[in-house]
Design a protein around this motif. Sequence first.
Motif, short mmCIF file in Angstrom:
data_model
loop_
_atom_site.label_atom_id
_atom_site.label_comp_id
_atom_site.label_asym_id
_atom_site.label_seq_id
_atom_site.Cartn_x
_atom_site.Cartn_y
_atom_site.Cartn_z
N SER A 134 12.39 -5.70 -4.55
CA SER A 134 13.25 -4.59 -4.12
C SER A 134 12.62 -3.63 -3.07
CB SER A 134 13.62 -3.83 -5.31
OG SER A 134 14.44 -4.51 -6.35
N ALA A 135 11.34 -3.57 -3.28
CA ALA A 135 10.72 -2.89 -2.16
C ALA A 135 10.24 -3.39 -1.09
CB ALA A 135 9.48 -2.03 -2.90
N PHE A 136 10.54 -4.69 -0.80
CA PHE A 136 10.39 -5.71 0.28
C PHE A 136 8.76 -5.80 0.26
CE2 PHE A 136 14.30 -3.06 1.47
CZ PHE A 136 15.09 -4.16 1.42
N THR A 137 8.03 -5.91 -0.50
CA THR A 137 6.75 -6.17 -0.76
C THR A 137 6.33 -7.62 -0.79
OG1 THR A 137 6.15 -5.87 -2.90
CG2 THR A 137 6.17 -4.19 -1.45
N CYS A 138 7.43 -8.49 -1.14
CA CYS A 138 7.45 -9.92 -1.15
C CYS A 138 8.96 -10.36 -1.13
CB CYS A 138 6.67 -10.32 -2.56
SG CYS A 138 7.21 -9.80 -4.00
N PHE A 139 9.47 -11.87 -1.05
CA PHE A 139 10.39 -12.37 -1.13
C PHE A 139 11.04 -12.68 -2.27
CE2 PHE A 139 9.20 -11.80 3.31
CZ PHE A 139 10.49 -11.31 3.96
N ALA A 140 9.94 -13.06 -3.13
CA ALA A 140 10.43 -13.74 -4.36
C ALA A 140 9.21 -13.51 -5.47
CB ALA A 140 10.38 -15.32 -4.34
N VAL A 154 -0.87 -1.75 -20.37
CA VAL A 154 -1.88 -0.66 -20.15
C VAL A 154 -2.08 -0.42 -18.76
CG1 VAL A 154 -3.02 -1.74 -22.09
CG2 VAL A 154 -3.36 -2.48 -19.65
N PHE A 155 -1.25 -0.90 -17.95
CA PHE A 155 -1.35 -0.25 -16.33
C PHE A 155 -0.26 0.79 -15.89
CE2 PHE A 155 -3.53 -4.34 -16.52
CZ PHE A 155 -4.77 -4.21 -16.09
N GLY A 156 0.45 1.20 -17.16
CA GLY A 156 1.38 1.94 -16.89
C GLY A 156 2.80 1.28 -16.42
N PRO A 157 3.80 2.49 -16.60
CA PRO A 157 5.24 1.86 -16.28
C PRO A 157 5.45 1.45 -14.76
CG PRO A 157 5.15 4.24 -16.50
CD PRO A 157 3.80 3.69 -16.74
N VAL A 158 6.32 0.85 -14.76
CA VAL A 158 6.90 0.19 -13.29
C VAL A 158 7.89 1.23 -13.12
CG1 VAL A 158 8.01 -1.55 -11.79
CG2 VAL A 158 6.20 -2.02 -13.60
N LYS A 159 7.95 1.81 -11.69
CA LYS A 159 9.15 2.67 -11.29
C LYS A 159 10.06 1.83 -10.37
CE LYS A 159 6.01 6.76 -11.62
NZ LYS A 159 5.51 7.70 -10.71
N ASN A 160 11.44 1.99 -10.70
CA ASN A 160 12.29 1.44 -9.86
C ASN A 160 12.40 2.04 -8.52
OD1 ASN A 160 14.78 0.62 -9.02
ND2 ASN A 160 15.67 0.21 -10.89
N PRO A 161 12.35 1.10 -7.48
CA PRO A 161 12.28 1.63 -5.90
C PRO A 161 13.65 2.51 -5.89
CG PRO A 161 11.55 -0.56 -6.09
CD PRO A 161 12.06 -0.14 -7.53
N TRP A 162 14.63 2.15 -6.43
CA TRP A 162 15.87 2.54 -6.08
C TRP A 162 15.97 4.31 -6.74
CZ3 TRP A 162 19.84 -1.52 -7.98
CH2 TRP A 162 19.71 -2.53 -7.08
N ASN A 205 3.76 1.29 -8.97
CA ASN A 205 3.12 0.39 -9.96
C ASN A 205 3.60 -0.82 -10.20
OD1 ASN A 205 0.94 0.56 -11.44
ND2 ASN A 205 1.84 1.00 -13.17
N ALA A 206 3.94 -1.62 -9.25
CA ALA A 206 4.70 -3.03 -9.15
C ALA A 206 3.69 -3.98 -9.41
CB ALA A 206 5.56 -3.22 -8.02
N TYR A 207 2.42 -3.75 -8.52
CA TYR A 207 1.30 -4.74 -8.90
C TYR A 207 0.13 -4.22 -9.93
CZ TYR A 207 3.59 -6.93 -4.73
OH TYR A 207 4.14 -7.71 -3.86
N ILE A 208 -0.32 -5.16 -10.42
CA ILE A 208 -1.43 -4.96 -11.21
C ILE A 208 -2.62 -5.46 -10.05
CG2 ILE A 208 -2.89 -5.86 -13.00
CD1 ILE A 208 -0.32 -6.17 -14.69
N LYS A 266 0.97 -1.15 0.13
CA LYS A 266 -0.08 -0.09 -0.12
C LYS A 266 0.91 1.22 -0.09
CE LYS A 266 -3.72 -2.30 2.28
NZ LYS A 266 -4.35 -2.71 3.47
N LYS A 267 1.88 1.52 0.82
CA LYS A 267 2.82 2.39 0.94
C LYS A 267 3.58 2.76 -0.31
CE LYS A 267 3.65 2.51 5.80
NZ LYS A 267 4.42 1.87 7.12
N THR A 268 3.87 1.67 -1.18
CA THR A 268 4.71 1.59 -2.47
C THR A 268 3.79 1.81 -3.69
OG1 THR A 268 5.10 -0.67 -2.46
CG2 THR A 268 6.94 0.86 -1.23
#
Length: 186
Positions: A180-186, A134-142, A38-41, A32-34
């Motif tokens: 990379s954003a620690f929202t999952c481990f794999a 179509v969901f837009g670009p993913v932004k790199n957490p770095w 746009n990492a998740y669809i 939710k915070k990240t």
Amino acid sequence: MLGRTLREVSAALKQGQITPTELCQKCLSLIKKTKFLNAYITVSEEVALKQAEESEKRYKKDHSLGYLDGIPVAVKDNFSTSGIETTCASNMLKGYVPPYNATVVQKLLDQGALLMGKTNLDEFAMGSGSTDGVFGPVKNPWSYSKQYREKRKQKLHGENEDSHWLITGGSSGGSAAAVSAFTCFA
């Protein structure tokens, strides 16, 4: 806990240092915070929490399914997931809910992994930057790290800071950003 390796978290779950439900909730909070990345669809919060509850019961009975039991994972949205929309980041598949899991997804679930959601990608995985779905670009957490922002400020004063984000690269950019954003481990 979220910055630990998968192996370390698996051991922590087995030793009771954290429960699958606590770990799942921490990851959901970060999702939710990240959201701006746009990492998740699709975020499968209810599914993940139910899986965490089942994992917790197994741990209490000392019947873990394996090293992945209770570990939050995400899968690229081009893998079929039973009961969860699979779009391949395309309007063509919008609303498609598969009746089966892809083999790789089923193998994760058979090991007790928690499915946090489906990650963003280039449409039908045909791209190289995760910018063309179509969901837009993913932004790199770095791009949002203190070190990178300080470097950008030195070069460009007065410009919109959010306009200089980095792409994650590859068609699996959502998956890379999610880990990379620690929202999952794999």
